[in-house]
Scaffold this active site. Structure first.
Site, PDB file in Angstrom:
ATOM      1  CE1 TYR A 202      -3.698   2.472   0.401  1.00  0.00           C
ATOM      2  CE2 TYR A 202      -2.766   3.035   2.541  1.00  0.00           C
ATOM      3  CZ  TYR A 202      -3.668   3.278   1.518  1.00  0.00           C
ATOM      4  OH  TYR A 202      -4.545   4.340   1.618  1.00  0.00           O
TER       5      TYR A 202
ATOM      6  CE  LYS B 252      -3.745   5.565  -1.382  1.00  0.00           C
ATOM      7  NZ  LYS B 252      -4.772   5.997  -2.357  1.00  0.00           N
TER       8      LYS B 252
HETATM    9  N1  LIG Z   1      -9.958   4.888   5.176  1.00  0.00           N
HETATM   10  C1  LIG Z   1      -8.746   5.350   5.440  1.00  0.00           C
HETATM   11  O1  LIG Z   1      -8.265   5.240   6.597  1.00  0.00           O
HETATM   12  C2  LIG Z   1      -7.941   6.064   4.380  1.00  0.00           C
HETATM   13  C3  LIG Z   1      -6.854   6.832   4.792  1.00  0.00           C
HETATM   14  C4  LIG Z   1      -6.106   7.500   3.827  1.00  0.00           C
HETATM   15  C5  LIG Z   1      -6.432   7.389   2.492  1.00  0.00           C
HETATM   16  N2  LIG Z   1      -7.492   6.609   2.126  1.00  0.00           N
HETATM   17  C6  LIG Z   1      -7.779   6.508   0.704  1.00  0.00           C
HETATM   18  O2  LIG Z   1      -9.092   6.955   0.459  1.00  0.00           O
HETATM   19  C7  LIG Z   1      -9.601   6.347  -0.723  1.00  0.00           C
HETATM   20  C8  LIG Z   1     -11.022   5.835  -0.480  1.00  0.00           C
HETATM   21  O3  LIG Z   1     -11.003   4.858   0.528  1.00  0.00           O
HETATM   22  P1  LIG Z   1     -12.183   4.678   1.592  1.00  0.00           P
HETATM   23  O4  LIG Z   1     -11.573   4.873   2.937  1.00  0.00           O
HETATM   24  O5  LIG Z   1     -13.368   5.461   1.228  1.00  0.00           O
HETATM   25  O6  LIG Z   1     -12.441   3.092   1.487  1.00  0.00           O
HETATM   26  P2  LIG Z   1     -13.594   2.225   0.762  1.00  0.00           P
HETATM   27  O7  LIG Z   1     -14.908   2.544   1.373  1.00  0.00           O
HETATM   28  O8  LIG Z   1     -13.084   0.827   0.806  1.00  0.00           O
HETATM   29  O9  LIG Z   1     -13.603   2.781  -0.721  1.00  0.00           O
HETATM   30  C9  LIG Z   1     -12.712   2.372  -1.717  1.00  0.00           C
HETATM   31  C10 LIG Z   1     -13.422   2.561  -3.026  1.00  0.00           C
HETATM   32  O10 LIG Z   1     -12.518   2.241  -4.094  1.00  0.00           O
HETATM   33  C11 LIG Z   1     -13.221   1.410  -4.980  1.00  0.00           C
HETATM   34  N3  LIG Z   1     -12.373   0.587  -5.827  1.00  0.00           N
HETATM   35  C12 LIG Z   1     -11.537  -0.417  -5.471  1.00  0.00           C
HETATM   36  N4  LIG Z   1     -10.973  -0.949  -6.572  1.00  0.00           N
HETATM   37  C13 LIG Z   1     -11.462  -0.269  -7.636  1.00  0.00           C
HETATM   38  C14 LIG Z   1     -11.297  -0.344  -9.038  1.00  0.00           C
HETATM   39  N5  LIG Z   1     -10.481  -1.251  -9.593  1.00  0.00           N
HETATM   40  N6  LIG Z   1     -11.959   0.539  -9.848  1.00  0.00           N
HETATM   41  C15 LIG Z   1     -12.783   1.450  -9.311  1.00  0.00           C
HETATM   42  N7  LIG Z   1     -13.007   1.545  -7.983  1.00  0.00           N
HETATM   43  C16 LIG Z   1     -12.364   0.699  -7.168  1.00  0.00           C
HETATM   44  C17 LIG Z   1     -14.117   0.568  -4.109  1.00  0.00           C
HETATM   45  O11 LIG Z   1     -15.122  -0.021  -4.922  1.00  0.00           O
HETATM   46  P3  LIG Z   1     -15.913  -1.388  -4.529  1.00  0.00           P
HETATM   47  O12 LIG Z   1     -17.023  -0.906  -3.680  1.00  0.00           O
HETATM   48  O13 LIG Z   1     -16.354  -1.941  -5.837  1.00  0.00           O
HETATM   49  O14 LIG Z   1     -14.914  -2.255  -3.828  1.00  0.00           O
HETATM   50  C18 LIG Z   1     -14.624   1.635  -3.158  1.00  0.00           C
HETATM   51  O15 LIG Z   1     -15.672   2.379  -3.726  1.00  0.00           O
HETATM   52  C19 LIG Z   1      -8.593   5.273  -1.113  1.00  0.00           C
HETATM   53  O16 LIG Z   1      -7.766   5.748  -2.172  1.00  0.00           O
HETATM   54  C20 LIG Z   1      -7.761   5.102   0.141  1.00  0.00           C
HETATM   55  O17 LIG Z   1      -6.441   4.663  -0.148  1.00  0.00           O
HETATM   56  C21 LIG Z   1      -8.267   5.957   3.032  1.00  0.00           C
END
Ligand SMILES: NC(=O)c1ccc[n+]([C@@H]2O[C@H](COP(=O)([O-])OP(=O)(O)OC[C@H]3O[C@@H](n4cnc5c(N)ncnc54)[C@H](OP(=O)(O)O)[C@@H]3O)[C@@H](O)[C@H]2O)c1
Length: 279
Positions: free
Chosen positions: A155, A159
């Site tokens: 990861y 990133k």
């Molecule tokens: N949560 C945290 O602590 C955190 C912290 C820092 C950064 N982030 C970043 O924030 C972003 C969103 O994450 P989140 O926390 O909202 O988690 P999440 O609810 O798991 O959302 C991730 C999203 O990405 C989608 N996705 C995965 N693979 C994909 C693909 N091949 N094509 C299109 N969409 C795809 C998922 O779709 P499906 O529903 O189909 O799986 C889901 O809608 C990510 O980039 C993550 O790295 C998160």
């Protein structure tokens, strides 16, 4: 309902979490929002929340790992709206496991989704933005884009690569009036972390005890996690900034932690911090 001349925004990964909250927040600010996801079967929650709030949100299919899927979505969006003002690269996945525990295929997948996915989507919309001499490309990065973290090898590699990609593109895109921004989020309470743990390595073995220590540390940090809506509001304000920065951290705590990392040229201070996370 958003007016016909509203700015057009595309969000990836809008089926849940930050992407879903961002699609709604942008629609609330009168953007014409194209909320994309790889599986439209997962659009119900967004569609219901938008309807309940009286917001217009279009949905379309976009899998960031498939070039034809990205190209098809870009073609439909540009044919329908004739412009693109904002792209929020949000789709992402986590992966828990130390290098020896994950396969090269696992690493390739996490880099494909988090970094090459952003490259594909950016390449699909940059020509239109460059010709229009306007537009803003935003990517949801992470603490993991600046600070290497145990059991997040893939990861963090992904990133970090995303940060390098967008930092390199930023000065060139700026010459064409196109802004590039990275949002470095700390822990956010979405399904993300649970999914990372569930799909990640959990075998017994030489790493099990350290991994449990790390998971305990991460569980502790979850208590102070921000909400998806907090990050969505930050995206909206970054998108509205007339002279946006390259980087934004999601909270003062994240700014402080990443400041310590960036001042640590020999890496020794970072290791003291991250080794503590294992026990
Ligand atoms: N949560 C945290 O602590 C955190 C912290 C820092 C950064 N982030 C970043 O924030 C972003 C969103 O994450 P989140 O926390 O909202 O988690 P999440 O609810 O798991 O959302 C991730 C999203 O990405 C989608 N996705 C995965 N693979 C994909 C693909 N091949 N094509 C299109 N969409 C795809 C998922 O779709 P499906 O529903 O189909 O799986 C889901 O809608 C990510 O980039 C993550 O790295 C998160």
């Amino acid at each position: 309902v958003n007016g016909p001349s509203a700015e057009v925004a595309l969000v990836t990964g809008a089926s849940s979490g930050i992407g879903l909250a961002t699609a709604l927040a942008l629609a609330r600010r009168s953007y014409t929002v194209v909320a994309t996801m790889r599986d439209l079967g997962r659009a119900d929650r967004l569609v219901e929340l938008a309807a309940a709030a009286g917001l217009a949100v279009e949905t379309d299919v976009l899998d960031v790992t498939a070039e034809e899927s990205v190209a098809g979505c870009a073609e439909r969006l540009l044919a329908r709206h004739g412009r693109i003002d904002l792209v929020v690269n949000n789709a992402g996945m986590g992966q828990i496991g130390s290098l020896e525990e994950v396969s090269i295929a696992d690493l390739a997948e996490v880099i494909d989704v988090n970094c090459l996915g952003v490259a594909r989507v950016t390449k699909a919309f940059l020509p239109t933005m460059r010709e229009a001499r306007r537009g803003h490309l935003i990517a949801i990065s992470s603490i993991a884009g600046v600070l290497g973290q145990p059991f997040n090898d893939g990861y963090c590699a992904a990133k970090f690569a995303l940060e390098g990609l967008y930092e390199s593109l930023a000065p060139v895109a700026a010459e064409f009036g196109v802004f590039v921004s990275l949002i470095e989020a700390g822990m956010v309470s979405t399904e993300f972390y649970r999914r990372s743990v569930e799909t990640g390595v959990s075998d017994p073995g030489p790493y099990a005890q350290m991994r449990e220590g790390f998971v305990r540390t991460a569980d502790g940090a979850a208590a102070t996690a921000q909400s998806a809506e907090d990050i969505a509001e930050l995206v909206v304000s970054v998108a509205a900034d007339p002279s946006p920065q390259l980087r934004y951290q999601s909270s003062p705590d994240v700014t402080q932690l990443l400041g310590r990392k960036l001042a640590d040229l020999d890496g020794q201070r970072v290791l003291r911090i991250t080794r503590r996370w294992l026990s």
